[in-house]
Write an enzyme that holds these catalytic residues in place. Structure first.
Site, PDB file in Angstrom:
ATOM      1  NE  ARG A  34      -3.144   0.317   3.143  1.00 54.24           N
ATOM      2  CZ  ARG A  34      -2.566   0.561   4.319  1.00 54.24           C
ATOM      3  NH1 ARG A  34      -1.903   1.679   4.520  1.00 54.24           N
ATOM      4  NH2 ARG A  34      -2.663  -0.313   5.295  1.00 54.24           N
TER       5      ARG A  34
ATOM      6  CE1 TYR B 175     -13.920  10.800 -17.120  1.00 56.16           C
ATOM      7  CE2 TYR B 175     -13.446  11.103 -14.798  1.00 56.16           C
ATOM      8  CZ  TYR B 175     -13.830  10.289 -15.848  1.00 56.16           C
ATOM      9  OH  TYR B 175     -14.120   8.982 -15.609  1.00 56.16           O
TER      10      TYR B 175
ATOM     11  CE  LYS C 227      -9.885   7.326 -18.993  1.00 56.67           C
ATOM     12  NZ  LYS C 227     -10.179   8.635 -18.432  1.00 56.67           N
TER      13      LYS C 227
ATOM     14  CG  ASP D  94      -6.899  15.622 -16.181  1.00 55.37           C
ATOM     15  OD1 ASP D  94      -6.185  14.961 -16.945  1.00 55.37           O
ATOM     16  OD2 ASP D  94      -7.966  15.190 -15.703  1.00 55.37           O
TER      17      ASP D  94
HETATM   18  C1  LIG Z   1     -10.691   9.202 -17.291  1.00 53.35           C
HETATM   19  C2  LIG Z   1     -10.287  10.534 -16.874  1.00 53.35           C
HETATM   20  C3  LIG Z   1     -10.073  10.839 -15.519  1.00 53.35           C
HETATM   21  C4  LIG Z   1     -10.309   9.834 -14.423  1.00 53.35           C
HETATM   22  O1  LIG Z   1      -9.453   8.742 -14.509  1.00 53.35           O
HETATM   23  P1  LIG Z   1      -9.818   7.262 -14.002  1.00 53.35           P
HETATM   24  O2  LIG Z   1      -8.572   6.506 -14.273  1.00 53.35           O
HETATM   25  O3  LIG Z   1     -10.995   6.798 -14.796  1.00 53.35           O
HETATM   26  O4  LIG Z   1     -10.158   7.401 -12.555  1.00 53.35           O
HETATM   27  C5  LIG Z   1      -9.654  12.114 -15.209  1.00 53.35           C
HETATM   28  N1  LIG Z   1      -9.469  13.058 -16.154  1.00 53.35           N
HETATM   29  C6  LIG Z   1      -9.674  12.798 -17.460  1.00 53.35           C
HETATM   30  C7  LIG Z   1      -9.457  13.867 -18.457  1.00 53.35           C
HETATM   31  C8  LIG Z   1     -10.106  11.539 -17.866  1.00 53.35           C
HETATM   32  O5  LIG Z   1     -10.327  11.299 -19.154  1.00 53.35           O
END
Ligand SMILES: *Cc1c(COP(=O)(O)O)cnc(C)c1O
Length: 366
Positions: free
Chosen positions: A50, A101, A198, A173
């Site tokens: 963890r 998002y 992603k 982000d």
């Molecule tokens: C998918 C996504 C998230 C969240 O990520 P997870 O891995 O699904 O928790 C945050 N910001 C953007 C732009 C995303 O596409």
């Protein structure tokens, strides 16, 4: 490694052969705990997964290198990473862009508001709007650019300069752009966030997140949050991300090539107005006449799978209002231009001509 290009860094930073055996591809350290030399004295700095694991450390080294950052902390998901960052604020204020998002919006408004983090939303592409936000004296700006799904862009360099002049920190982000197209730390950001689920993972086979920074103090507060809140990823998911990210550069080139071809087909159709594209990358959104047309277009496609998520090698399509962004109230969705006729395409790396043909034939059926 600093001078190397991103394609080289993805394959060599944090990716050296395993020290003990020379295994070119390191093992998955699928263990919850680590033997200690004496009470409290670890063998290699790891005591409990963890808190840390060699698969985390390797992936952190790779991802920090790609973003041009000194350090990184990996998490269970993109939202896990966002949660870790939010726990470092305590009661306070965040200014964020409004077309975030959906899950980030939900985390800010439906969870952390209860714990005293107030969020004020501003317009992504308006510097004036960010300036007004900064005047509220927030602790942090949260900037998602390009945005999901409207692909609006924020001027990161100017926003960071404005924020820093008022002692406000900035987290970006960078999930959509990836470090292949945009490096927020070089533009002045304090922290970069990714959903590694992603493009960085790139194969739709893992869930993960990361925070990258040059600030060692922030890094240790992110490590603390991971351990204290339980936001750790699995070693296997990190191993998959370390493997997937190696091909980032070639994938992003092909995503972009295909997205540009799809954009030009969509733009030629009178049934689509407008088409949203950042000018780079693999994400495309398109406004169809209404929800019925959008559903028909989706149904007519053969190579685009109807699914949430994005950034994998395979092409996906989604209807944000009913899927990824359903957690945003309908009135708020309408206000920010996220209607029922809007489709979002994550253009994959298939043969360009096949994707173009697929989109064309489905448009003709409308
Ligand atoms: C998918 C996504 C998230 C969240 O990520 P997870 O891995 O699904 O928790 C945050 N910001 C953007 C732009 C995303 O596409």
């Amino acid at each position: 490694m600093k001078k190397n290009g991103i394609g080289t860094k993805a394959i060599h930073s944090g990716q050296r052969p395993e020290e003990k055996t020379g295994a070119v591809i390191p093992p998955i350290y699928q263990t919850s705990t680590f033997a200690q030399k004496s009470p409290g004295k670890t063998i290699a700095g790891y005591d409990y997964t963890r808190a840390g694991n060699p698969n985390y450390s390797r992936l952190e080294e790779t991802l920090a290198s790609l973003e041009g950052g000194k350090c990184a902390t990996v998490f269970s998901s993109g939202l896990g990473a966002t949660t870790a960052w939010l726990t470092t604020i305590g009661p306070g204020r965040v200014v964020a862009n409004e077309d975030l998002y959906g899950g980030t919006y939900r985390l800010l408004t439906a969870v952390f508001q209860k714990y005293g983090v107030k969020t004020h939303f501003v317009q992504t592409d308006s510097l004036k709007s960010w300036e007004a936000g900064i005047d509220l004296k927030p602790d942090w700006l949260f900037v998602e650019t390009p945005t999901n799904p409207l692909l609006k862009q924020a001027n990161l360099r100017k926003i960071c300069r404005l924020a820093h002049s008022k002692k406000v920190r900035v987290i970006v982000d960078n999930t959509f752009a990836t470090p292949y197209f945009q490096k927020p730390l070089e533009l002045g950001a304090d922290v970069v966030l990714h959903s590694t689920t992603k493009y960085l993972g790139g194969h739709s086979d893992l869930i993960g997140g990361v925070l990258i920074t040059n600030d060692k103090k922030l890094k240790s507060s992110f490590d603390f949050a991971r351990k204290a809140v339980g936001l750790n990823p699995s070693p296997f998911d990190c191993w998959l991300a370390s493997r997937g990210v190696k091909t980032l550069a070639v994938r992003m080139e092909q995503h972009q090539k295909n997205a540009r071809a799809v954009v030009s087909v969509l733009k030629q159709s009178a049934k689509v107005r407008p088409v949203f594209y950042a000018g780079f990358g693999g994400m495309v959104s398109a406004q169809l006449k209404n929800g019925a047309d959008a559903r028909k277009f989706i149904k007519g496609l053969q190579l685009f799978t109807l699914a949430e998520s994005l950034g994998g090698v395979e092409s996906l399509i989604c209807l944000p209002a009913a899927m990824t962004h359903a957690s945003i109230p309908p009135k708020e969705r309408a206000r920010i231009g996220l209607g029922d006729g809007l489709v979002r395409l994550s253009v994959g790396i298939e043969t360009t001509r096949d994707l173009v043909d697929d989109v064309s034939q489905s448009l003709k059926r409308l």
